[in-house]
Write an enzyme that holds these catalytic residues in place. Structure first.
Site, PDB file in Angstrom:
ATOM      1  N   LYS A 171       0.762  -1.167   0.044  1.00  0.00           N
ATOM      2  CA  LYS A 171       0.115  -0.048   0.148  1.00  0.00           C
ATOM      3  C   LYS A 171       0.824   1.230  -0.054  1.00  0.00           C
ATOM      4  O   LYS A 171       0.561   2.213  -0.586  1.00  0.00           O
ATOM      5  CB  LYS A 171      -0.854   0.191   1.174  1.00  0.00           C
ATOM      6  CG  LYS A 171      -1.736   1.184   1.338  1.00  0.00           C
ATOM      7  CD  LYS A 171      -2.786   1.471   0.348  1.00  0.00           C
ATOM      8  CE  LYS A 171      -3.595   2.632   0.435  1.00  0.00           C
ATOM      9  NZ  LYS A 171      -4.461   2.754   1.449  1.00  0.00           N
ATOM     10  N   ASN A 174       2.529   1.734  -3.377  1.00  0.00           N
ATOM     11  CA  ASN A 174       1.321   2.009  -4.070  1.00  0.00           C
ATOM     12  C   ASN A 174       1.022   3.684  -4.130  1.00  0.00           C
ATOM     13  O   ASN A 174       1.165   4.490  -5.132  1.00  0.00           O
ATOM     14  CB  ASN A 174       0.239   1.563  -4.436  1.00  0.00           C
ATOM     15  CG  ASN A 174      -0.850   1.773  -5.072  1.00  0.00           C
ATOM     16  OD1 ASN A 174      -1.027   1.667  -6.411  1.00  0.00           O
ATOM     17  ND2 ASN A 174      -1.832   2.557  -4.602  1.00  0.00           N
TER      18      ASN A 174
END
Length: 297
Positions: A171, A174
């Protein structure tokens, strides 16, 4: 009917909890905001007096909270989740927090015999409403399998990234790439506007190149991701183009701070002998070297 607890009914948590109920799960919810809880109660959820109460009797307990400190407090604080969870339940944190915060919470829960999975969420609140968010999941395979039916009610892509904390790592990767790309996109378009070119013209061109389509799906698969140095576009040529853009932007009084940092990385890559390699492969090799990762140098 399987039961779930859900703590954190903000912009993402509220629609996701609704989708759990649409999927047939009996839901008990808790949030500091009474208005947020009452809104979900109208849809059929049961309101809990605190996080502990939301966890009692639940097969899976979810948190969707702003920070790692708040997650930890919700789990281990007074009237926290850990006080109410049974040992055969699974705790799932969907917040975006540091990987080590996730692992620390997981270790403490493991001492109580409680399993944890991290499943941070991708996409936006609109996707949360539509049940099409993505999940980057970290944890034991058996625990991930147990919670997958729940996640399928809330999202459409579930990726098991590795052990606990791996979801948080992916996460952050990203969001980092997305956030930094946002800045450099703004810098480039701002220079173009200052130089007298319209936004529409730039968007038309850029939307058909790696700058708009994204390197991870265009230039990288054939080169950097397989460590192929044969140049589709030479690193030193990219380095030259950054220099030209920085010179032109300075004349137009348009800031390009991100580009200035990128040029330094290109300079290092060239100095290390990667100048005639493919720009994606040479940069990836250089940055892995700087991070002391595996590389040929």
């Amino acid at each position: 009917m399987a039961k779930a607890g859900f703590i954190g009914l903000g912009q993402m948590g509220k629609p996701m909890s609704r989708n759990l109920m649409k999927g047939g799960y009996d839901l008990k919810v808790y949030d500091l905001s009474q208005d947020a809880m009452q809104d979900i109660v109208k849809n059929g959820a049961e309101a809990a007096a605190n996080a502990r109460e939301a966890a009692v009797g639940a097969d899976v307990v979810f948190t969707m909270l702003p920070t790692g400190a708040i997650v930890e407090q919700s789990v281990f604080g007074p009237c926290g989740i850990a006080e109410g969870m049974s040992m055969d339940a699974v705790f799932v944190d969907m917040s975006t927090i540091l990987p080590e915060e996730t692992r620390s919470i997981g270790r403490r829960l493991a001492e109580q015999g409680i399993a944890m999975v991290d499943a941070p969420v991708g996409r936006t609140s609109a996707h949360a409403i539509g049940g099409t968010v993505t999940f980057m999941v970290g944890g034991d395979s058996a625990d991930v399998a147990r919670i997958t039916p729940y996640l399928e009610c809330m999202g459409q892509m579930i990726t098991h990234c590795g052990p606990l904390g791996a979801g948080a790592v992916v996460k952050l990767v990203n969001n980092y790439i997305s956030a930094v790309t946002n800045v450099v996109t703004a810098e480039g378009l701002a220079y173009g506007l200052a130089a007298g070119v319209s936004e529409d013209t730039m968007v038309e061109v850029i939307s058909q190149t790696p700058a708009g389509l994204g390197h991870i799906t265009t230039t990288w698969p054939a080169k950097a991701l397989i460590d192929d140095p044969a140049p589709a576009f030479q690193l030193d040529l990219a380095r030259k183009d950054i220099g030209l853009a920085l010179t032109a932007a300075a004349a137009a009084k348009a800031p390009m701070a991100t580009g200035a940092v990128a040029r330094e990385i290109y300079n290092i890559a060239s100095a290390k002998g990667h100048g005639r390699e493919d720009w994606s492969t040479g940069i990836f090799r250089t940055v892995k070297y700087l991070a002391k990762g595996k590389t040929d140098g």
